[in-house]
Design a protein around this motif. Structure first.
Motif, short mmCIF file in Angstrom:
data_model
loop_
_atom_site.label_atom_id
_atom_site.label_comp_id
_atom_site.label_asym_id
_atom_site.label_seq_id
_atom_site.Cartn_x
_atom_site.Cartn_y
_atom_site.Cartn_z
N PHE A 1 3.57 -2.62 -8.95
CA PHE A 1 2.95 -1.40 -8.86
C PHE A 1 3.65 -0.25 -8.85
CE2 PHE A 1 -0.60 -1.15 -4.84
CZ PHE A 1 -0.74 0.24 -5.41
N ASP A 2 3.02 0.78 -9.46
CA ASP A 2 3.92 1.87 -10.15
C ASP A 2 2.94 3.23 -9.58
OD1 ASP A 2 5.93 1.43 -12.02
OD2 ASP A 2 4.32 -0.05 -12.73
N TYR A 3 3.79 4.14 -9.27
CA TYR A 3 3.14 5.35 -8.29
C TYR A 3 3.66 6.66 -8.96
CZ TYR A 3 2.73 7.86 -3.82
OH TYR A 3 2.45 8.81 -2.67
N ARG A 4 2.80 7.47 -9.22
CA ARG A 4 3.29 9.01 -9.51
C ARG A 4 2.49 9.76 -8.82
NH1 ARG A 4 3.04 13.29 -13.18
NH2 ARG A 4 5.28 13.88 -13.82
N TYR B 1 0.86 -1.08 -0.05
CA TYR B 1 -0.01 0.10 -0.07
C TYR B 1 0.96 1.14 -0.13
CZ TYR B 1 0.73 0.23 5.12
OH TYR B 1 1.16 0.30 6.32
N HIS B 2 0.37 2.32 -0.05
CA HIS B 2 0.87 3.76 0.03
C HIS B 2 0.26 4.55 0.96
CE1 HIS B 2 -2.04 5.19 -2.66
NE2 HIS B 2 -1.79 4.07 -3.57
N THR C 1 8.35 -3.01 5.62
CA THR C 1 9.41 -2.35 4.75
C THR C 1 8.57 -1.21 4.08
OG1 THR C 1 10.26 -4.44 4.09
CG2 THR C 1 10.78 -2.84 2.52
N TYR C 2 9.34 0.16 4.49
CA TYR C 2 8.85 1.27 4.13
C TYR C 2 9.79 2.42 3.50
CZ TYR C 2 11.01 2.35 8.54
OH TYR C 2 12.11 2.35 9.67
N CYS C 3 9.25 3.31 2.85
CA CYS C 3 10.10 4.27 2.27
C CYS C 3 10.68 5.44 3.31
CB CYS C 3 9.48 5.04 0.94
SG CYS C 3 8.01 5.86 1.41
N ILE D 1 5.90 9.82 2.50
CA ILE D 1 5.11 9.80 1.46
C ILE D 1 5.48 8.51 0.57
CG2 ILE D 1 4.20 10.58 -0.87
CD1 ILE D 1 4.39 13.43 0.34
N GLY D 2 4.52 7.67 0.49
CA GLY D 2 4.98 6.53 -0.67
C GLY D 2 4.66 5.05 -0.17
N PHE D 3 5.49 3.98 -0.68
CA PHE D 3 5.00 2.75 -0.54
C PHE D 3 5.38 2.30 1.01
CE2 PHE D 3 4.91 2.33 -5.43
CZ PHE D 3 3.62 1.69 -5.32
N LEU D 4 4.66 1.20 1.26
CA LEU D 4 4.99 0.58 2.46
C LEU D 4 4.42 -1.03 2.18
CD1 LEU D 4 2.93 3.25 3.46
CD2 LEU D 4 4.13 2.65 5.57
N ILE D 5 5.18 -1.95 2.69
CA ILE D 5 4.95 -3.56 2.50
C ILE D 5 5.06 -4.28 3.51
CG2 ILE D 5 5.85 -5.38 1.13
CD1 ILE D 5 7.35 -2.17 -0.31
N LEU D 6 4.23 -4.91 3.84
CA LEU D 6 3.77 -5.75 5.19
C LEU D 6 4.19 -7.19 4.64
CD1 LEU D 6 0.60 -4.09 6.78
CD2 LEU D 6 2.82 -3.39 6.89
#
Length: 597
Positions: free
Chosen positions: A92-95, A34-35, A187-189, A107-112
């Motif tokens: 999964f692309d994000y702009r 998610y983000h 895991t996070y930005c 601001i941005g992605f997080l992975i659990l």
């Protein structure tokens, strides 16, 4: 939108813009991708989705949507594209573009990563400069980031597969979210070592990508088998003591309900550096219940014992004292050093220290516990996420905090006090205008729902099975209570279904708890009571659909409920059909009682 999708061998749930429960057969690979937009106080800015498009093939899919984040001067707009291929890959692309200038922490992605399938497993970390580190997912709750400077992660899935996760556009690191009772590693930005908050300027662009691929190891290319739902048993453990917070002078009706509830003690909070009259009124009133009192004394004054001496006569029912800071996160050494004087004043009273915030604070800053009877910390399930699924995920993680606390503080009692649905105050706020322990004022409507009652029951299960010494749940009355009073006299009461359920299960004493383990606890979970030769199992089906579960031999379903009467709050029980099999189908969103005589 919520939709189940496939990408080759992978199955997953797409829900409200995010990917959840990415599975390979019965193995959960990723809990969530998610983000988020986090403001300067780590608040999560709500997301509004538009132009959502989902196309699915037999074993592939493609998703796109726009999203906006707008709140209190923050305006951030983004476009997302998600693709799942028949080769078991996900991209999964994000702009995103800032429409205003504002302060942000992330601001941005997080992975659990799910604890249940990753704990203790080997993982190879690929770093941004190209080097690699071979390590493992932590078993003991890690106080700080176990993995840093991450660009790629590779780890095994079962014995025949492996996962490869790549992140682009930012530097990532990982933390152990069990510190806050999330059952995941995250895991996070944006590494926390970089100063925050920072200003993102109007027009600034954020672009990131996360990709996941699973692949067979060696020549074995068999598809992983789906999960088989079943319940297994372990050891028998005693009932833990259950208490509740008394935050206002209780009415006669409230006292009567408290005395008949089975609740073992009450928690009263006293900020002894400030106005103490309200707390004294509660202490005097609560003496009539005959219940022991857990007194939480908030102070930063090393001479606080002198003030305690002035109110000694009001402390007749106080059996334990929690020494907690007014301004800091954990009890200071100055306060701990004053404990011998406190023991002289109140001999026989147990003394605890710790934090009114999260287990993370104790884990990062362990106390000198040599002169303590034990330690205390609080729990709430909404530090990072707020939906029902996320609240269910936190339940199993609650027990990990107790296990780790016992290792940090050997031979000491562990109190979890209190557990609440909402965050009572924000220990991580960076806004200087927000004072320490400033109440959030948050409430949660789930406090008075059937879901809330089931959440409490399974929370108690994991707390009991962890062998915690005592647990304080919620408040007695009010919007965050077991029931609410709706007039000034306190004699008109609205019950939460959890209060009626609590009375019922506490009425099973002198039962013990039989440790039970579900192979699929996010769908069906159980608590089992052992009463002599009889066993009572209460099974919660969290899903909206009927699900089957295999129970140990001899159990028969007797009754089930899907909710409470809206007028009385009483759970409405219905009889179950007689079944000879050990595999039973449990109705969606239900609580079923099964008995073995």
């Amino acid at each position: 939108m919520s939709k189940r999708l496939k990408a080759g061998h992978l199955e997953l749930l797409y829900e409200e813009g995010f990917l959840r429960y990415i599975k390979l057969g019965g193995h959960e690979v990723i809990r969530m991708i998610y983000h988020a937009v986090r403001d300067q106080n780590w608040g999560t800015i709500p997301m509004t989705i538009s132009n959502e498009f989902v196309h699915e093939g037999g074993s592939s899919f493609e998703i796109s949507y726009d999203a906006s984040f707008q709140q209190s001067g923050i305006d951030f707009q983004l476009q997302c594209h998600i693709k799942g291929t028949s080769d078991s890959e996900i991209f999964f692309d994000y702009r995103g573009v800032a429409q205003t200038s504002f302060k942000r922490n992330r601001i941005g992605f997080l992975i659990l990563h799910p604890i249940s399938t990753c704990i203790g497993q080997p993982v190879k970390i690929g770093h941004t400069e190209g080097s690699h580190t071979d390590t493992r997912f932590p078993v003991q709750i890690s106080p700080y980031q176990p993995f840093m400077n991450i660009a790629e992660m590779t780890w095994p899935i079962g014995s025949n597969w492996q996962a490869d996760l790549k992140m682009e556009g930012e530097t990532f690191e990982a933390e152990d979210q069990r510190n806050w009772t999330d059952a995941s590693y995250k895991t996070y930005c944006t590494p926390l070592g970089i100063p925050f908050p920072v200003t993102i300027n109007q027009g600034e662009i954020v672009e990131q990508r996360v990709s996941l691929a699973v692949m067979a190891k060696g020549e074995n290319r068999k598809t992983a088998l789906p999960i088989q739902r079943k319940i297994t048993f372990g050891e028998t453990v005693p009932f833990p003591k259950i208490g509740t917070v008394i935050s206002q002078v209780p009415s006669a009706m409230s006292i009567q309900l408290l005395k008949t509830s089975g609740i073992a003690y009450t928690r009263v909070e006293l900020s002894i550096d400030n106005e103490i009259k309200p707390a004294l009124e509660i202490l005097i009133k609560i003496q009539s219940t005959g219940l022991p009192v857990e007194l939480a004394i908030f102070t930063d004054n090393p001479f606080f014992v002198d003030k305690v001496a002035e109110i000694k006569e009001a402390l007749i029912m106080v059996k334990s004292i929690l020494l907690l800071p007014n301004k800091g996160k954990t009890t200071s050494q100055e306060i701990i050093d004053a404990i011998p004087r406190l023991r002289d004043l109140l001999p026989g009273v147990e003394v605890f220290a710790g934090t009114d915030a999260f287990f993370a604070e104790l884990n990062r800053f362990p106390l000198d516990h040599s002169n303590l009877d034990g330690v205390s910390y609080s729990i709430n399930p909404q530090v990072h996420a707020f939906d029902n699924r996320s609240l269910i995920e936190t339940l199993e993680a609650q027990s990990y905090t107790v296990t780790s606390a016992k290792k940090l503080f050997p031979n000491k009692e562990i109190k979890v006090s209190p557990i609440s649905f909402h965050m009572r105050w924000n220990p991580n706020a960076t806004d200087p205008s927000i004072p320490a322990r400033f109440p959030t004022g948050l409430t949660d409507q789930r406090q008075f729902t059937f879901f809330g009652a089931c959440w409490w029951l399974i929370s108690w299960k994991y707390m009991a099975e962890s062998k915690v010494d005592s647990i304080t749940y919620f408040e007695l009355t009010g919007e965050n209570g077991f029931f609410s009073t709706i007039n000034n006299q306190g004699d008109e009461v609205t019950f939460s279904p959890m209060f009626l359920l609590l009375k019922e299960v506490l009425g099973l004493k002198p039962a013990k708890i039989k440790v039970s383990k579900s192979t699929d606890p996010l769908v069906i979970d159980t608590i089992v009571f052992e009463i002599g030769t009889k066993m009572v199992c209460m099974a919660v089906n969290w899903s909206e659909e009927s699900k089957s579960m295999n129970f140990p031999q001899g159990f028969k379903p007797t009754r089930f409920t899907t909710g409470a009467d809206p007028t009385t709050g009483e759970l409405v029980w219905k009889s179950c059909e007689t079944m000879d099999s050990s595999t039973f189908t449990l109705q969606g969103n239900s609580l079923t009682e099964l008995i073995k005589s």
